[in-house]
Design a protein around this motif. Structure first.
Motif, short mmCIF file in Angstrom:
data_model
loop_
_atom_site.label_atom_id
_atom_site.label_comp_id
_atom_site.label_asym_id
_atom_site.label_seq_id
_atom_site.Cartn_x
_atom_site.Cartn_y
_atom_site.Cartn_z
N ARG A 1 0.82 -1.21 0.12
CA ARG A 1 -0.12 0.06 -0.19
C ARG A 1 1.10 0.97 0.02
O ARG A 1 0.53 2.41 -0.77
CB ARG A 1 -0.85 0.03 0.97
CG ARG A 1 -2.21 -0.98 1.09
CD ARG A 1 -2.86 -0.89 2.32
NE ARG A 1 -3.79 -2.00 2.56
CZ ARG A 1 -5.06 -1.89 2.10
NH1 ARG A 1 -5.60 -0.43 1.83
NH2 ARG A 1 -6.02 -2.73 2.30
N LEU B 1 2.24 2.15 -3.31
CA LEU B 1 1.19 2.91 -4.19
C LEU B 1 0.66 4.13 -3.82
O LEU B 1 -0.03 4.80 -4.48
CB LEU B 1 -0.02 1.93 -4.32
CG LEU B 1 0.12 0.70 -5.11
CD1 LEU B 1 -0.88 -0.32 -4.96
CD2 LEU B 1 0.26 1.05 -6.40
N LEU C 1 1.53 6.45 -11.37
CA LEU C 1 0.68 5.13 -11.05
C LEU C 1 0.35 4.72 -12.55
O LEU C 1 -0.12 3.61 -12.84
CB LEU C 1 -0.52 5.49 -10.50
CG LEU C 1 -0.19 5.78 -8.73
CD1 LEU C 1 -1.27 5.87 -8.13
CD2 LEU C 1 0.50 4.42 -8.38
N ARG C 2 0.65 5.48 -13.44
CA ARG C 2 0.18 5.21 -14.96
C ARG C 2 1.05 4.22 -15.59
O ARG C 2 0.67 3.02 -16.36
CB ARG C 2 0.50 6.31 -15.91
CG ARG C 2 -0.30 6.51 -17.41
CD ARG C 2 0.02 7.61 -18.01
NE ARG C 2 -0.55 8.86 -17.19
CZ ARG C 2 -1.93 9.06 -17.17
NH1 ARG C 2 -2.54 8.34 -17.98
NH2 ARG C 2 -2.37 10.26 -16.55
N SER D 1 -1.70 -3.22 -10.23
CA SER D 1 -1.64 -3.42 -8.97
C SER D 1 -2.98 -4.33 -8.51
O SER D 1 -4.04 -4.30 -9.43
CB SER D 1 -1.69 -2.59 -7.77
OG SER D 1 -2.95 -1.60 -8.12
N ILE E 1 -4.43 -5.46 -5.06
CA ILE E 1 -4.24 -5.55 -3.20
C ILE E 1 -5.23 -6.40 -2.71
O ILE E 1 -6.35 -5.98 -2.86
CB ILE E 1 -4.03 -4.06 -2.66
CG1 ILE E 1 -2.99 -3.15 -3.41
CG2 ILE E 1 -4.01 -4.00 -1.40
CD1 ILE E 1 -1.66 -3.67 -3.43
N GLU E 2 -4.89 -7.19 -2.12
CA GLU E 2 -5.80 -8.15 -1.37
C GLU E 2 -6.85 -8.81 -2.35
O GLU E 2 -6.18 -8.97 -3.75
CB GLU E 2 -6.38 -7.54 -0.22
CG GLU E 2 -5.36 -7.24 0.99
CD GLU E 2 -6.09 -6.60 2.00
OE1 GLU E 2 -6.96 -5.68 1.83
OE2 GLU E 2 -5.83 -6.78 2.99
N GLN E 3 -8.05 -8.92 -2.11
CA GLN E 3 -8.93 -9.59 -3.16
C GLN E 3 -9.31 -8.45 -4.19
O GLN E 3 -9.13 -7.13 -3.78
CB GLN E 3 -10.22 -10.02 -2.35
CG GLN E 3 -11.20 -8.87 -1.86
CD GLN E 3 -10.73 -8.52 -0.49
OE1 GLN E 3 -9.76 -8.63 -0.16
NE2 GLN E 3 -11.79 -8.08 0.37
N SER F 1 -11.08 -5.79 -6.44
CA SER F 1 -12.18 -5.03 -6.19
C SER F 1 -12.87 -5.18 -7.49
O SER F 1 -12.61 -4.38 -8.48
CB SER F 1 -11.58 -3.60 -5.93
OG SER F 1 -10.93 -3.65 -4.57
N MET G 1 -7.16 -7.19 -14.74
CA MET G 1 -7.35 -5.52 -14.31
C MET G 1 -5.81 -4.88 -14.07
O MET G 1 -5.55 -4.00 -14.19
CB MET G 1 -8.29 -5.30 -13.45
CG MET G 1 -9.72 -5.59 -13.91
SD MET G 1 -10.80 -5.97 -12.57
CE MET G 1 -11.18 -4.29 -11.91
#
Lengths: 253, 307
Positions: free
Chosen positions: B48, B51, B76-77, B81, B83-85, B87, B144
């Motif tokens: 985290r 990011l 971030l382009r 990522s 992160i965890e499950q 979204s 994604m």
């Protein structure tokens, strides 16, 4: 600009098949249905009620009370829509994904507020169109012959004034909805704020109190001045700047 | 060497709870960096921070050469990522979910299709996500993350729920991304055997958020000596013969193991077994598995902490 276009497009995609989208039509439709039932009831009780008055007076009686009722309801509808627009992000813990994308965090808030404003505009226009239809039905039922005198200018002005006056509430409710998950805080705030409406009117600040601004912007409101329609967008910008700053600094846990 | 992620003495966590303590790590460009640690060690917290979702209390984080948070959100382009499950919007289809990311990243229309193809999800993605199994959700989440071939991929537990076919696809995808596009992958997972198969570099966090080890697989292997694996037709006799000869034998499993083995020891053990008339089916010197290496590094730390 490209980012905002993309954000609005994705917000529109997320809205598809959601209760939030339907609510923006169902709420005004329910109110119109109630008014229609009242009209039909009136017809059956008093088929030949009275002598026709001027078209302008008839139309004002068609528009005034329903619009005041609508202006009362508008902050609650906005609270529901704002919470509904933010709920998919809270439910799926999407904030971490959204904020890990190359878009400014404040722009997510602005996009949601704009989408809420669009839904509110849609609801208000739908309601206004429904009221005109009700006026025409009334003309037909009671042989008032006012169908050719639809005051479109007044209808549009009232719609625009109440809509512009609701922008501040849109900014506040969107901020709350993005910050807090669930509907409780968003709607609870709107209900609590409305309870203080009378007090705001009593102290003569209804035109500055966000939750009474839509009502106060109407020609039949307390101040009979369009001030809230001008003040509200300015306050909206101030609230949006504060919300954008606050939400940009928040950590995503 | 060029590093895509560099942290310097990063301390931070949630509220007053500090999860990471002076974390200084460097992820080399083009590596598949396995980020390991027990539950609560701070792997997700660190990702985290990479990011910009969390801000360190002290220390600096540099992502693709840009110090955070000043480099956000532009940097971030170039990052993908998970992160965890994943979204996902359940009421939308997989394609629609992917489109949301594609549009917000400003990518071409074709990038979505390529990401779905890479994960073998072209047909499944037309269905609503609500009906997806856990593995399908995970695949879509990975799609994604990899959309648009980012320079860096940060994946937190990406293999959760993937079936063997999904795991195979995922492994190949990571290797392809690295070899063909030079993508750097930071991979956090509890599935050590999976990381074992793909990681080129390893970072190990202690339960208290300290970086215990960072380096290549070879460097980690040096920390944990190789072992001699022996399979015979008479296990008990073999065990007795080797122990009589002074070997320390691990007999907890069906086969026999001699830790910290050398080639000379292998030759000697074989000679003893043959001399004692024990038939040797299999005798090999093997590198310790990542799981054992991980356990060894953690165990070493426990000793340090006690001291």
């Amino acid at each position: 600009m490209r980012t905002m276009r993309a954000l609005l497009s994705t917000e529109a995609t997320k809205l598809k098949k959601t209760a939030t989208l339907w609510l923006s039509l169902i709420v005004p439709a329910m109110l119109l249905l109630l008014l229609f039932i009242g009209l039909v009831d009136d017809y059956f009780r008093h088929p030949i009620r009275r002598m026709p008055v001027s078209a302008e007076t008839e139309w004002i009686s068609v528009l005034a009370r329903p619009w005041m009722l609508w202006a009362h309801l508008l902050p609650i509808l906005i609270a529901v829509e704002a919470a509904g627009l933010a709920s998919p992000e809270h439910a799926g813990k999407h904030w971490k994904q959204l904020y890990a994308l190359p878009i400014p965090r404040w722009s997510v808030y602005v996009a949601k507020a704009l989408m809420c404003a669009l839904l509110t505009a849609g609801s208000s226009l739908f309601f206004s169109a429904g009221l005109v239809a009700l006026g025409l039905a009334r003309s037909e039922l009671f042989h008032l012959q006012i169908a050719s005198d639809v005051p479109l200018g007044v209808v549009l002005e009232v719609t625009a004034r109440a809509y512009l006056a609701s922008w501040c509430v849109i900014a506040i409710q969107t901020w709350l909805s993005v910050r807090f998950s669930g509907f409780a805080i968003s709607i609870g705030t709107a209900v609590a704020a409305l309870l203080f409406s009378g007090l705001a009117a009593q102290f003569g600040v209804a035109g500055l109190y966000p939750w009474t601004m839509p009502l106060d912007s109407l020609p039949w409101g307390w101040s009979e001045a369009p001030a809230p329609a001008m003040v509200s967008p300015l306050l909206c910008v101030a609230v949006a700047v504060a919300a954008g700053w606050h939400l940009s600094r928040r950590e995503v846990v | 060497m060029d590093f895509v992620i560099e942290t310097e003495r990063v301390t931070g966590g949630y509220g007053t709870t500090m999860v990471l303590r002076e974390l200084s790590l460097r992820v080399p460009r083009g590596s598949i960096y396995g980020f390991l640690g027990p539950n609560g060690a701070g792997k997700t917290t660190a990702l985290r921070m990479f990011l910009g979702l969390l801000r360190p209390v002290s220390g600096t984080v540099r992502l693709l050469g840009q110090q955070l948070p000043s480099g956000l959100p532009g940097v971030l382009r170039r990052v993908g990522s998970l992160i965890e499950q994943p979204s996902l919007y359940d009421h939308l289809t997989g394609v629609e979910n992917l489109e949301i990311i594609r549009k917000l990243k400003g990518l071409d229309r074709g990038d979505g299709g390529r990401a779905l193809h890479a994960l073998g999800m072209e047909r499944l993605a037309l269905r609503r996500v609500k009906g997806y199994s856990r593995g399908m959700r995970q695949r879509l989440g990975v799609a994604m993350a990899v959309i648009g071939n980012p320079e860096v991929l940060l994946l937190d537990e990406p293999m959760n729920g993937l079936d063997p076919d999904g795991l195979q696809t995922f492994r190949s995808l990571l290797r392809d991304l690295r070899q063909e596009y030079g993508v750097t992958v930071v991979l956090s997972s509890h599935q050590l055997e999976e990381i074992d198969q793909v990681a080129t570099h390893i970072g190990i966090l202690s339960p208290t958020g300290d970086l215990l080890f960072e380096g290549t697989r070879e460097e980690l292997a040096l920390r944990v000596p190789q072992q001699l694996l022996i399979k015979t037709d008479r296990r008990d006799d073999a065990l007795a013969a080797l122990e009589n000869a002074g070997f320390t034998v691990d007999s907890r499993q069906e086969h026999l193991l001699i830790h910290s083995a050398t080639a000379d020891m292998a030759r000697e053990a074989n000679r003893i077994l043959v001399t004692n008339g024990v038939g040797v089916h299999h005798l090999s010197i093997e590198l310790a598995t990542l799981e054992r290496q991980f356990a060894k590094v953690l165990a070493t730390t426990k000793v340090w902490e006690r001291i």
